[in-house]
Design an enzyme around this catalytic site. Structure first.
Site, PDB file in Angstrom:
ATOM      1  N   ASP A  48      53.255 109.679 -23.965  1.00 45.25           N
ATOM      2  CA  ASP A  48      52.662 108.347 -24.153  1.00 45.25           C
ATOM      3  C   ASP A  48      53.484 107.229 -23.497  1.00 45.25           C
ATOM      4  O   ASP A  48      52.933 106.216 -23.066  1.00 45.25           O
ATOM      5  CB  ASP A  48      52.389 108.033 -25.631  1.00 45.25           C
ATOM      6  CG  ASP A  48      53.584 108.264 -26.533  1.00 45.25           C
ATOM      7  OD1 ASP A  48      54.629 108.738 -26.046  1.00 45.25           O
ATOM      8  OD2 ASP A  48      53.470 107.978 -27.739  1.00 45.25           O
ATOM      9  N   SER A  96      52.438 113.496 -26.809  1.00 45.41           N
ATOM     10  CA  SER A  96      53.643 112.709 -27.057  1.00 45.41           C
ATOM     11  C   SER A  96      54.715 113.464 -27.822  1.00 45.41           C
ATOM     12  O   SER A  96      55.108 113.092 -28.929  1.00 45.41           O
ATOM     13  CB  SER A  96      53.263 111.435 -27.796  1.00 45.41           C
ATOM     14  OG  SER A  96      52.221 110.813 -27.105  1.00 45.41           O
ATOM     15  N   ARG A 124      42.871 111.053 -30.579  1.00 40.11           N
ATOM     16  CA  ARG A 124      41.776 110.278 -29.985  1.00 40.11           C
ATOM     17  C   ARG A 124      41.237 110.919 -28.720  1.00 40.11           C
ATOM     18  O   ARG A 124      41.968 111.581 -27.987  1.00 40.11           O
ATOM     19  CB  ARG A 124      42.254 108.869 -29.622  1.00 40.11           C
ATOM     20  CG  ARG A 124      42.622 108.019 -30.822  1.00 40.11           C
ATOM     21  CD  ARG A 124      42.961 106.610 -30.399  1.00 40.11           C
ATOM     22  NE  ARG A 124      44.071 106.604 -29.469  1.00 40.11           N
ATOM     23  CZ  ARG A 124      44.283 105.663 -28.563  1.00 40.11           C
ATOM     24  NH1 ARG A 124      43.463 104.649 -28.442  1.00 40.11           N
ATOM     25  NH2 ARG A 124      45.334 105.736 -27.773  1.00 40.11           N
TER      26      ARG A 124
END
Ligand code: ADP
Ligand code: MG
Length: 451
Positions: free
Chosen positions: A199, A145, A81
């Site tokens: 994350d 992440s 994203r």
């Protein structure tokens, strides 16, 4: 383990009771896990060999006053994203734009250069689509992440891939540098990688922006991981460990390996592209729960304990954690939702008992996941605060936590089982989008530090 023992064929009852035993975690088991966790945390913080990497994030939580516009990237979940986030300086964060991009399998398993080219191209599309001007410098926060070794907030060296990624030439390299190179190549030199964070760190940062009791962030999604707030003086492996203050630590708890495995865990692990690693993640997270349940169901079918009439088959990858969710959410008298699901995959005319077995298998697998999760949470909170004297807001992100029926309740109930009334000090909250908004907050905290 039940393969060795003689069991009456076609007897689902004895199969299930043996299964239950092998997945059971008693209060004593949980206490042992907590002790082992503390042991591994200590080793990891001192730089000794440990299944917990305990990676310093070179940032503390937010104070709520951070402000400005930031671009954020989220890599390491289901989708890649790109976001634009506005922080107002009063604890409020707003997503102005957000686009998702599916990373093609060939890119996940190709080369690092191709992966970062794909990321830069996606950013370019994002900028054009949302009419974002490129005249001024853009500060970018990058949620990456995967386990990485940082020596400051804006660099990070990938230690190993997890969650199915294998792109070559990235392990051992600085991912911020790879991204910067790709950005320049695509004429996006105005974008500066201001912060790189896991994350979990983003999740903690995002929550702490509005809630100052937040000192732990967790992901229960495709994978699982957690970070918490540590005294710098406890981080013995840091040169700066004589300093005062706090720093967030990314535990990489998915790799914790002191929990007894069932034979299904062993089979599952051997078939992954990182055997021997991420043992706890493989017992807890969305990428794996469905597969554990599938291995059990396949054995039951083979043993004629289940669907003995027809030709039922669950092939690898066919049975997902989402299916377990659906099955466990069926509270109807006749379990008709489950019947419908089974019809849909070509298993018709099932009996109520068979549907009940299916639900029970899912319950056994998910209950263990929730109890391990609670033990791990308890371990970290009691590491920070052995007698639970303070309030701890735990920010949790991830679809598994959000969507799996009873998962949250089971985690909370297990914490209560371990800590009795003191468990009220542990406030489990859902964090919205730590990996998106959170890393913008991290970039903003980093900007405040620099001033
Ligand atoms: P990530 O950012 O790590 O991809 P998400 O929070 O987006 O995590 O969660 C996605 C994962 O959650 C999926 O891979 C899947 O395993 C799991 N998941 C998605 N929907 C559900 C559901 N309804 N019930 C349980 N697990 C789910
Ligand atoms: Mg995510």
């Amino acid at each position: 383990m039940h393969r060795g023992k003689k069991r009456t064929p076609n007897d689902p009852c004895s199969f299930l009771s043996e299964l239950e035993k092998s997945f059971e975690l008693t209060r004593e088991h949980l206490e042992e896990i907590i002790l082992e966790f503390h042991h591994e945390m200590k080793r990891g913080l001192s730089g000794k060999e440990s299944s917990l990497k305990m990676l310093p994030a070179f940032i503390d939580r937010a104070c709520g006053k951070e402000e400005g516009k930031f671009m954020a990237l989220d890599l390491g979940g289901t989708n890649f994203r790109v976001l634009q986030v506005d922080l107002s300086g009063d604890g409020k964060a707003r997503k102005e734009h957000e686009e998702k991009y599916v990373i093609p399998k060939a890119i996940m398993h190709g080369t690092g250069v191709k992966l970062f080219d794909f990321i830069a191209q996606s950013i370019k599309q994002f900028i054009i689509y949302n009419n974002i001007g490129l005249e001024n410098k853009i500060n970018l926060g990058f949620t990456f992440s995967f386990p990485m070794k940082q020596s400051n907030i804006s660099t990070g060296i990938l230690i190993n891939w997890t969650k199915g990624f294998t792109a070559k030439g990235v392990i051992g390299a600085d991912v911020a540098k790879l991204l910067t190179t790709a950005l320049k190549k695509h004429r996006l030199g105005n974008i500066e990688v201001a912060a790189l964070a896991n994350d979990t760190v983003g999740t903690l940062a995002a929550k702490s922006y509005e809630d100052h009791d937040c000192d732990m962030g967790i992901i229960f999604g495709t994978g699982t991981n957690a970070c918490y707030r540590e005294k710098i003086s406890n981080i013995k492996k840091l040169k700066s460990s004589s300093e005062k203050g706090y720093m967030l630590i990314n535990t990489e708890w998915g790799n914790f390996n002191k929990i007894r495995m069932t034979k299904y865990d062993v089979i599952l692990d051997e078939a992954t592209n990182n055997p021997g690693e991420q043992r706890m993640e493989k017992m807890i997270s969305g990428m794996y729960l469905g597969e554990i349940a599938r291995l059990i169901l396949e054995e039951m079918i083979e043993d004629k304990c289940l669907f003995a009439k027809g030709k039922a088959k669950f092939s690898k990858g066919d049975f997902k954690t989402e299916h377990m969710s659906l099955i466990e959410s069926d509270d109807s008298d006749k379990l008709l939702k489950i019947a419908e699901y089974l019809e849909g995959i070509g298993i018709s005319d099932t009996s109520f008992e068979e549907r009940e077995i299916l639900k029970r298998v899912c319950g056994i697998v998910s209950k263990r996941a929730a109890r391990i999760s609670a033990a791990a949470i308890s371990a970290i909170v009691t590491w920070m605060d052995p007698h639970l004297e303070h309030k701890h807001t735990i920010a949790i992100d991830g679809m598994l936590y959000e969507k799996y029926p009873h998962f949250r309740q089971l985690v909370a109930a297990t914490l209560k089982e371990i800590h009795k009334d003191a468990s009220e000090k542990i406030n489990l909250t859902r964090a919205k989008d730590g990996s998106g908004i959170g890393v913008a907050v991290v970039a903003a905290v980093a900007a405040l530090y620099r001033q």
